[in-house]
Scaffold this active site. Structure first.
Site, short mmCIF file in Angstrom:
data_model
loop_
_atom_site.label_atom_id
_atom_site.label_comp_id
_atom_site.label_asym_id
_atom_site.label_seq_id
_atom_site.Cartn_x
_atom_site.Cartn_y
_atom_site.Cartn_z
N SER A 9 0.84 -1.21 0.00
CA SER A 9 0.00 0.00 0.00
C SER A 9 0.87 1.25 0.00
O SER A 9 1.58 1.54 0.96
CB SER A 9 -0.92 0.01 1.22
OG SER A 9 -1.48 1.29 1.36
N HIS A 34 -0.96 -1.31 -4.30
CA HIS A 34 -2.27 -0.91 -3.76
C HIS A 34 -2.32 0.61 -3.60
O HIS A 34 -1.46 1.19 -2.94
CB HIS A 34 -2.46 -1.61 -2.41
CG HIS A 34 -3.81 -1.42 -1.79
ND1 HIS A 34 -4.90 -2.18 -2.14
CD2 HIS A 34 -4.24 -0.56 -0.83
CE1 HIS A 34 -5.94 -1.81 -1.41
NE2 HIS A 34 -5.57 -0.82 -0.61
N ASP A 36 -4.53 3.73 -2.30
CA ASP A 36 -5.66 4.12 -1.45
C ASP A 36 -6.08 5.55 -1.75
O ASP A 36 -5.38 6.49 -1.41
CB ASP A 36 -5.24 4.05 0.02
CG ASP A 36 -5.09 2.61 0.50
OD1 ASP A 36 -6.05 1.85 0.38
OD2 ASP A 36 -3.99 2.27 1.00
N MET A 38 -8.63 8.47 -0.92
CA MET A 38 -9.56 8.90 0.13
C MET A 38 -10.00 10.33 -0.13
O MET A 38 -9.17 11.18 -0.46
CB MET A 38 -8.86 8.84 1.48
CG MET A 38 -8.23 7.51 1.81
SD MET A 38 -7.40 7.58 3.39
CE MET A 38 -6.71 5.93 3.47
N HIS A 67 -7.95 1.22 -4.54
CA HIS A 67 -8.93 1.07 -3.46
C HIS A 67 -9.59 2.42 -3.25
O HIS A 67 -9.00 3.32 -2.65
CB HIS A 67 -8.22 0.59 -2.19
CG HIS A 67 -9.12 0.41 -1.01
ND1 HIS A 67 -8.64 0.22 0.27
CD2 HIS A 67 -10.48 0.38 -0.91
CE1 HIS A 67 -9.66 0.09 1.10
NE2 HIS A 67 -10.77 0.19 0.41
N MET A 69 -11.83 4.83 -1.51
CA MET A 69 -12.59 5.14 -0.29
C MET A 69 -13.19 6.52 -0.50
O MET A 69 -12.78 7.51 0.11
CB MET A 69 -11.65 5.08 0.92
CG MET A 69 -11.29 3.64 1.28
SD MET A 69 -9.84 3.52 2.33
CE MET A 69 -8.57 3.58 1.09
N MET A 138 -11.91 -5.48 4.59
CA MET A 138 -11.12 -4.56 5.41
C MET A 138 -10.87 -5.20 6.77
O MET A 138 -11.81 -5.61 7.46
CB MET A 138 -11.87 -3.24 5.62
CG MET A 138 -11.94 -2.32 4.41
SD MET A 138 -10.34 -1.90 3.68
CE MET A 138 -9.48 -1.12 5.05
N GLY A 143 -9.36 4.38 6.31
CA GLY A 143 -9.04 5.79 6.55
C GLY A 143 -7.59 6.05 6.87
O GLY A 143 -7.05 7.08 6.49
N PHE A 144 -6.94 5.10 7.54
CA PHE A 144 -5.56 5.35 7.97
C PHE A 144 -4.74 4.07 7.91
O PHE A 144 -5.26 2.98 8.18
CB PHE A 144 -5.55 5.88 9.41
CG PHE A 144 -6.28 7.19 9.55
CD1 PHE A 144 -5.64 8.39 9.31
CD2 PHE A 144 -7.64 7.21 9.85
CE1 PHE A 144 -6.33 9.60 9.38
CE2 PHE A 144 -8.34 8.40 9.93
CZ PHE A 144 -7.68 9.60 9.70
N GLY A 145 -3.46 4.23 7.58
CA GLY A 145 -2.53 3.11 7.66
C GLY A 145 -2.07 2.94 9.10
O GLY A 145 -2.36 3.77 9.96
N GLY A 146 -1.35 1.86 9.35
CA GLY A 146 -0.72 1.67 10.66
C GLY A 146 -1.64 1.26 11.80
O GLY A 146 -1.25 1.36 12.96
N ASP A 172 -7.02 -6.23 3.71
CA ASP A 172 -6.35 -4.92 3.76
C ASP A 172 -6.43 -4.31 5.16
O ASP A 172 -7.52 -4.02 5.64
CB ASP A 172 -7.03 -4.00 2.73
CG ASP A 172 -6.41 -2.62 2.65
OD1 ASP A 172 -5.33 -2.42 3.21
OD2 ASP A 172 -7.03 -1.75 2.00
N GLY A 173 -5.24 -4.12 5.77
CA GLY A 173 -5.16 -3.40 7.04
C GLY A 173 -4.49 -4.20 8.13
O GLY A 173 -4.92 -5.31 8.45
N GLY A 174 -3.38 -3.68 8.65
CA GLY A 174 -2.71 -4.35 9.78
C GLY A 174 -2.06 -5.67 9.42
O GLY A 174 -1.90 -6.54 10.27
N GLY A 194 0.94 -2.02 4.13
CA GLY A 194 1.56 -0.71 3.99
C GLY A 194 2.74 -0.54 4.91
O GLY A 194 3.90 -0.69 4.51
N SER A 195 2.47 -0.25 6.18
CA SER A 195 3.57 0.10 7.09
C SER A 195 4.56 -1.04 7.28
O SER A 195 5.76 -0.80 7.39
CB SER A 195 3.03 0.59 8.43
OG SER A 195 1.79 0.04 8.72
C1 DX5 Z 1 -6.58 1.86 5.13
C2 DX5 Z 1 -6.04 1.46 3.79
C3 DX5 Z 1 -4.97 0.44 3.84
C4 DX5 Z 1 -3.74 0.86 4.58
C5 DX5 Z 1 -2.94 -0.35 4.96
O1 DX5 Z 1 -7.68 2.68 4.93
O2 DX5 Z 1 -7.09 0.95 2.97
O3 DX5 Z 1 -4.64 0.03 2.52
O4 DX5 Z 1 -2.95 1.73 3.85
O5 DX5 Z 1 -1.87 0.05 5.74
P1 DX5 Z 1 -1.28 -0.83 6.91
O6 DX5 Z 1 -0.72 -2.06 6.30
O7 DX5 Z 1 -0.25 0.06 7.51
O8 DX5 Z 1 -2.41 -1.15 7.86
ZN ZN Z 2 -6.54 0.00 1.06
#
Ligand code: DX5
Ligand code: ZN
Length: 216
Positions: A9, A34, A36, A38, A67, A69, A138, A143-146, A172-174, A194-195
């Site tokens: 991501s 990926h 994102d 938003m 993706h 959003m 999801m 909304g946010f990474g990490g 997707d996420g964490g 992502g992170s």
């Molecule tokens: C959150 C995004 C994810 C996010 C994943 O809204 O859709 O794609 O960037 O990031 P990590 O892997 O850090 O959770």
């Molecule tokens: Zn995403």
């Protein structure tokens, strides 16, 4: 079992040097990228949009896993297809009609994905499965990474897998080496991260750790 595909991501990349970040993920063995998007309406955050995607399209040959959003994905399908998206995933909870939006993505010659927020039962995807190229579950609130992986995600993947044996399932996420294993066991095909990936010193080892357990 299908080969697990890895989708880094971009949200977690260093935006001062995107070409280098893309090359790093390509070399590390990523299968796609990926993206994102938003809009500050569907989610309480604003990321990047069409001009950024169109520019980075020239910097990599990795497929783009978009993706969206955003509140009204249907309105922007042609523009994102034109900018270079290969797979276009939008949210069931958006304001656009899902069947119409899937048809618009196909009319633009792209693969259609549908996503659900953590609070939406995966059963809500069932009426659309026959027309989808992928589904995105999801594993954090969009909304946010990490953020931390939500623990009921593997059950949600299993419920969808049971109903759609051949459909690619994107999570997707964490996602890190530990949560990736839970998703693989539950039947996921594509892991977005992502992170964990962009923060890794050895990105190739990080990508490999999402694909399979680290040998002891
Ligand atoms: C959150 C995004 C994810 C996010 C994943 O809204 O859709 O794609 O960037 O990031 P990590 O892997 O850090 O959770
Ligand atoms: Zn995403």
């Amino acid at each position: 079992m299908n080969r697990i595909r890895i989708s880094p991501s971009l949200l977690a990349a260093d935006f001062t040097c995107l070409d280098r970040e893309l090359a790093r993920m390509e070399r590390a063995g990523a299968d796609m990228l990926h993206l994102d998007v938003m809009d500050g309406v569907f989610v309480p955050n604003i990321s990047f949009g069409l001009p950024v995607i169109a520019s980075i399209r020239r910097a990599t040959s990795l497929p783009f896993d978009l993706h969206l959003m955003i509140a009204d994905p249907l309105r922007y399908v042609p523009a994102f297809a034109e900018a270079g998206a290969d797979m276009i995933t939008f949210h069931l909870e958006s304001n656009s009609d899902p069947a119409e939006t899937i048809a618009a993505i196909h009319a633009a010659g792209r693969q259609a994905g549908l996503s659900v927020r953590p609070g939406t039962p995966v059963e809500a995807l069932f009426p659309f499965l026959d027309t989808l190229d992928l589904a995105l579950i999801m594993s954090v609130e969009p909304g946010f990474g990490g953020q931390s992986f939500l623990s009921d995600t593997p059950d949600r993947i299993r419920a969808l897998r049971g109903r759609a044996p051949g459909l690619p399932i994107n999570v997707d996420g964490g996602i890190n080496a530990k949560t990736a294993a839970l998703c693989r066991d539950a039947g996921a095909d594509i892991l977005v991260s992502g992170s964990f990936l962009f923060g890794a010193e050895d990105a190739a080892a990080a990508v490999a750790s999402l694909r399979q357990p680290i040998p002891r």
